[in-house]
Design a protein around this motif. Structure first.
Motif, PDB file in Angstrom:
ATOM      1  N   LEU A 172       0.820  -1.207   0.000  1.00 39.46           N
ATOM      2  CA  LEU A 172       0.000   0.000   0.000  1.00 39.46           C
ATOM      3  C   LEU A 172       0.860   1.265   0.000  1.00 39.46           C
ATOM      4  O   LEU A 172       0.575   2.232  -0.716  1.00 39.46           O
ATOM      5  N   GLY A 173       1.913   1.271   0.805  1.00 39.50           N
ATOM      6  CA  GLY A 173       2.798   2.429   0.858  1.00 39.50           C
ATOM      7  C   GLY A 173       3.534   2.639  -0.452  1.00 39.50           C
ATOM      8  O   GLY A 173       3.637   3.763  -0.956  1.00 39.50           O
TER       9      GLY A 173
ATOM     10  N   GLN B  28       4.391   5.156  -6.090  1.00 38.03           N
ATOM     11  CA  GLN B  28       4.426   5.073  -7.555  1.00 38.03           C
ATOM     12  C   GLN B  28       3.244   5.807  -8.192  1.00 38.03           C
ATOM     13  O   GLN B  28       3.371   6.398  -9.255  1.00 38.03           O
ATOM     14  N   ALA B  29       2.093   5.795  -7.524  1.00 41.24           N
ATOM     15  CA  ALA B  29       0.912   6.475  -8.075  1.00 41.24           C
ATOM     16  C   ALA B  29       1.112   7.982  -8.144  1.00 41.24           C
ATOM     17  O   ALA B  29       0.529   8.652  -9.010  1.00 41.24           O
ATOM     18  N   SER B  30       1.921   8.512  -7.263  1.00 42.98           N
ATOM     19  CA  SER B  30       2.167   9.956  -7.240  1.00 42.98           C
ATOM     20  C   SER B  30       2.843  10.428  -8.525  1.00 42.98           C
ATOM     21  O   SER B  30       2.600  11.546  -8.993  1.00 42.98           O
ATOM     22  N   PHE B  31       3.678   9.574  -9.123  1.00 38.95           N
ATOM     23  CA  PHE B  31       4.329   9.934 -10.384  1.00 38.95           C
ATOM     24  C   PHE B  31       3.287  10.129 -11.481  1.00 38.95           C
ATOM     25  O   PHE B  31       3.362  11.074 -12.271  1.00 38.95           O
TER      26      PHE B  31
ATOM     27  N   PHE C 175      11.269   2.027  -1.986  1.00 36.55           N
ATOM     28  CA  PHE C 175      11.491   3.107  -2.944  1.00 36.55           C
ATOM     29  C   PHE C 175      11.947   2.614  -4.314  1.00 36.55           C
ATOM     30  O   PHE C 175      11.513   3.153  -5.342  1.00 36.55           O
ATOM     31  N   LEU C 176      12.811   1.601  -4.364  1.00 43.17           N
ATOM     32  CA  LEU C 176      13.312   1.132  -5.657  1.00 43.17           C
ATOM     33  C   LEU C 176      12.176   0.556  -6.491  1.00 43.17           C
ATOM     34  O   LEU C 176      12.052   0.847  -7.687  1.00 43.17           O
ATOM     35  N   ALA C 177      11.322  -0.233  -5.857  1.00 45.00           N
ATOM     36  CA  ALA C 177      10.155  -0.784  -6.570  1.00 45.00           C
ATOM     37  C   ALA C 177       9.247   0.345  -7.046  1.00 45.00           C
ATOM     38  O   ALA C 177       8.730   0.328  -8.170  1.00 45.00           O
ATOM     39  N   GLY C 178       9.045   1.334  -6.188  1.00 41.45           N
ATOM     40  CA  GLY C 178       8.210   2.467  -6.547  1.00 41.45           C
ATOM     41  C   GLY C 178       8.774   3.260  -7.706  1.00 41.45           C
ATOM     42  O   GLY C 178       8.017   3.775  -8.547  1.00 41.45           O
TER      43      GLY C 178
ATOM     44  N   GLY D 109       7.092   3.874 -15.345  1.00 41.96           N
ATOM     45  CA  GLY D 109       6.002   3.470 -16.223  1.00 41.96           C
ATOM     46  C   GLY D 109       4.783   4.359 -16.054  1.00 41.96           C
ATOM     47  O   GLY D 109       4.088   4.677 -17.030  1.00 41.96           O
ATOM     48  N   GLN D 110       4.519   4.775 -14.811  1.00 44.40           N
ATOM     49  CA  GLN D 110       3.383   5.658 -14.527  1.00 44.40           C
ATOM     50  C   GLN D 110       3.478   6.954 -15.321  1.00 44.40           C
ATOM     51  O   GLN D 110       2.478   7.430 -15.867  1.00 44.40           O
ATOM     52  N   ILE D 111       4.657   7.533 -15.369  1.00 44.01           N
ATOM     53  CA  ILE D 111       4.836   8.805 -16.080  1.00 44.01           C
ATOM     54  C   ILE D 111       4.474   8.642 -17.558  1.00 44.01           C
ATOM     55  O   ILE D 111       3.732   9.447 -18.135  1.00 44.01           O
ATOM     56  N   ALA D 112       4.998   7.583 -18.178  1.00 45.84           N
ATOM     57  CA  ALA D 112       4.723   7.346 -19.596  1.00 45.84           C
ATOM     58  C   ALA D 112       3.240   7.048 -19.830  1.00 45.84           C
ATOM     59  O   ALA D 112       2.626   7.557 -20.772  1.00 45.84           O
ATOM     60  N   GLY D 113       2.663   6.223 -18.964  1.00 46.38           N
ATOM     61  CA  GLY D 113       1.249   5.871 -19.119  1.00 46.38           C
ATOM     62  C   GLY D 113       0.337   7.057 -18.892  1.00 46.38           C
ATOM     63  O   GLY D 113      -0.645   7.253 -19.629  1.00 46.38           O
TER      64      GLY D 113
END
Length: 252
Positions: free
Chosen positions: A47-48, A53-56, A202-205, A211-215
């Motif tokens: 969840l954290g 990652q969602a913030s990106f 953080f590394l996983a995020g 990918g989030q930024i591109a998507g």
């Protein structure tokens, strides 16, 4: 957790798909959280990390929509302020709230949103007469939906979008743009709490965030270029998928 090349690629691809979906109709979390859990992260870390990652994606979408004039800070600052306060309260009080009831009730609320949108083909096609004053709407829904996103989350974007269309009279493009700045606000507040609790990988995020930024850029580009009918169809699909995901998780 150990991150291999394959794991990194899966994370980046998942982030892209979630960012794409979330930038158009919300609901990216129904994609990313299950993937993070399947990769071996405990629920609290999943969840954290998901908020990180969602913030990106949410900041990318919000910036794109802001630059294209789909929302202005002058019109939305009150919503941002109360969403911030609501998300902070929701995240702090998460341990004191009974979430089981919400898990069962939220699919019903989302079903109502789905049916209302489905049987209102002209909903959000154009701006219309404002049904509620902004100085009332934003404090009420900022606190409620910010609080909700802070401790639970599924469907937050859908609730924001439908409320902005029905109660403020925005068309679907403007409602989608405004939704993203509210989502970004509640994401950042929740993320800060998770970071203080040491619950972010953080590394996983970062892999997912790339990918989030591109998507998010791709999805927001489609929203800006296409008509509201495209957003409506995508919105209905995502709300239906969110309902199915919550019901499956709760009852099967």
């Amino acid at each position: 957790m150990e991150i291999t090349l394959l794991t990194a690629l899966i994370m980046a691809a998942t982030g892209f798909l979630a960012g794409f979906v979330d930038s158009i109709a919300g609901g990216g979390g129904i994609i990313t959280v299950p993937v993070l859990l399947s990769l071996g992260l405990p629920p609290h870390l999943a969840l954290g990390t998901n908020k990180f990652q969602a913030s990106f994606g949410s900041v990318t979408s919000a910036w794109r929509y802001y630059r294209k004039g789909l929302f202005t800070l002058k019109e939305t600052w009150l919503g941002v302020l109360f969403t911030f306060a609501g998300a902070a309260a929701g995240t702090i009080l998460i341990q004191m709230i009974e979430a089981d009831f919400l898990m069962k009730a939220i699919p019903l609320f989302l079903l109502a949103v789905f049916l209302y949108t489905l049987f209102s083909p002209e909903l959000g096609a154009n701006d219309r007469q404002v049904g509620m004053a902004r100085y009332i709407f934003y404090p009420v829904f900022g606190l409620l939906l910010g609080f909700y996103d802070g401790f639970f989350g599924p469907g937050t974007g859908s609730f924001w979008t439908i409320a902005l269309v029905v109660l403020l009279g925005l068309n679907l493009k403007k409602a989608t743009g405004t939704t993203k700045i509210m989502n970004f606000t509640s994401n950042i507040v929740s993320l800060a709490v998770f970071i203080m609790g040491g619950k972010v990988v953080f590394l996983a995020g970062l892999f997912m965030g790339s990918g989030q930024i591109a998507g998010a850029w791709t999805g927001s580009h489609l929203v800006i270029k296409h008509s509201t009918k495209f957003i409506r169809v995508f919105f209905l699909i995502v709300v239906a998928a969110t309902i199915a995901r919550i019901i499956w998780k709760e009852f099967f």
